[in-house]
Design an enzyme around this catalytic site. Structure first.
Site, PDB file in Angstrom:
ATOM      1  N   HIS A   1       0.852  -1.196   0.000  1.00 21.37           N
ATOM      2  CA  HIS A   1       0.000   0.000   0.000  1.00 21.37           C
ATOM      3  C   HIS A   1       0.885   1.242   0.000  1.00 21.37           C
ATOM      4  O   HIS A   1       2.116   1.133   0.120  1.00 21.37           O
ATOM      5  CB  HIS A   1      -0.940   0.018   1.217  1.00 21.37           C
ATOM      6  CG  HIS A   1      -0.232  -0.175   2.520  1.00 21.37           C
ATOM      7  ND1 HIS A   1       0.599   0.771   3.055  1.00 21.37           N
ATOM      8  CD2 HIS A   1      -0.221  -1.210   3.387  1.00 21.37           C
ATOM      9  CE1 HIS A   1       1.085   0.331   4.188  1.00 21.37           C
ATOM     10  NE2 HIS A   1       0.617  -0.891   4.425  1.00 21.37           N
TER      11      HIS A   1
HETATM   12  P1  TYD Z   1      -0.961  -2.457   8.375  1.00 25.13           P
HETATM   13  O1  TYD Z   1      -0.375  -1.077   8.370  1.00 25.13           O
HETATM   14  O2  TYD Z   1      -1.983  -2.752   7.343  1.00 25.13           O
HETATM   15  O3  TYD Z   1       0.204  -3.524   8.256  1.00 25.13           O
HETATM   16  P2  TYD Z   1       1.327  -3.650   7.131  1.00 25.13           P
HETATM   17  O4  TYD Z   1       1.134  -2.565   6.157  1.00 25.13           O
HETATM   18  O5  TYD Z   1       2.620  -3.546   7.846  1.00 25.13           O
HETATM   19  O6  TYD Z   1       1.202  -4.992   6.512  1.00 25.13           O
HETATM   20  O7  TYD Z   1      -1.538  -2.738   9.823  1.00 25.13           O
HETATM   21  C1  TYD Z   1      -2.149  -3.969  10.173  1.00 25.13           C
HETATM   22  C2  TYD Z   1      -3.222  -3.709  11.208  1.00 25.13           C
HETATM   23  O8  TYD Z   1      -2.653  -3.185  12.398  1.00 25.13           O
HETATM   24  C3  TYD Z   1      -4.259  -2.714  10.746  1.00 25.13           C
HETATM   25  O9  TYD Z   1      -5.469  -3.388  10.555  1.00 25.13           O
HETATM   26  C4  TYD Z   1      -4.425  -1.725  11.851  1.00 25.13           C
HETATM   27  C5  TYD Z   1      -3.389  -2.071  12.873  1.00 25.13           C
HETATM   28  N1  TYD Z   1      -2.453  -0.961  13.170  1.00 25.13           N
HETATM   29  C6  TYD Z   1      -2.733  -0.089  14.209  1.00 25.13           C
HETATM   30  O10 TYD Z   1      -3.781  -0.200  14.876  1.00 25.13           O
HETATM   31  N2  TYD Z   1      -1.840   0.878  14.514  1.00 25.13           N
HETATM   32  C7  TYD Z   1      -0.694   1.050  13.809  1.00 25.13           C
HETATM   33  O11 TYD Z   1       0.115   1.960  14.120  1.00 25.13           O
HETATM   34  C8  TYD Z   1      -0.429   0.164  12.703  1.00 25.13           C
HETATM   35  C9  TYD Z   1       0.814   0.316  11.892  1.00 25.13           C
HETATM   36  C10 TYD Z   1      -1.334  -0.829  12.426  1.00 25.13           C
END
Ligand code: TYD
Length: 138
Positions: free
Chosen positions: A49
């Site tokens: 993303h």
């Molecule tokens: P996400 O940013 O989609 O993970 P990545 O891009 O590293 O694969 O985050 C995964 C989940 O974690 C998302 O559903 C929401 C939660 N999250 C938080 O609540 N706070 C945060 O600071 C982050 C980074 C994620």
């Protein structure tokens, strides 16, 4: 500032090495949030993303992983495997994390609080956003 590896201070010491990061000094933003990614099963990927606003610094505190970053025109892969290097990623960059080694630990310093509406999950939406904001994103 463009996507780039930042060399962090490193104090070599027979007792063990030490590195550190100061906001608005080693990185060009104020740190609003820190999170870390760990226990990644073999073959898994993270990210996939872009962020409209969020800037980040990503450090492989332990182990190694690859970061594929894409500004809509050029795709680059950075391999992180040292705790004294960080990859700075400005806003508006598509990214994916992959090839995590066993027991790798990714530290992420972010310029914003968590905000779901800052995420762009669709690659075509990302390309459109880049096109519509040519001056905003370098
Ligand atoms: P996400 O940013 O989609 O993970 P990545 O891009 O590293 O694969 O985050 C995964 C989940 O974690 C998302 O559903 C929401 C939660 N999250 C938080 O609540 N706070 C945060 O600071 C982050 C980074 C994620």
């Amino acid at each position: 500032m463009k996507t780039q590896i930042i060399s962090l201070p490193k104090y070599d010491d027979p007792r063990g090495n030490l590195s550190f990061i100061e906001e608005e000094n080693h990185i060009p933003f104020k740190i609003e949030r820190t999170y870390w990614i760990y226990d990644v099963p073999g073959g898994q990927t993270r990210g996939g993303h872009a962020f409209k606003e969020q800037q980040e610094l990503i450090v492989a505190l332990s182990g190694s992983f690859d970061l594929v970053v894409d500004d809509g025109q050029v795709k680059q892969t950075f391999s992180l495997n040292r705790s004294y290097y960080g990859l700075y990623i400005p806003s508006g960059i598509w990214r994916q994390m992959q090839n995590f080694s066993t027991n790798s630990l990714a530290l992420i310093l972010s310029s914003t609080h968590y905000n779901e509406s800052d995420y762009i999950y669709d690659y075509n939406d990302f390309l459109n956003m880049r096109r519509q904001n040519e001056t905003k994103y370098e």
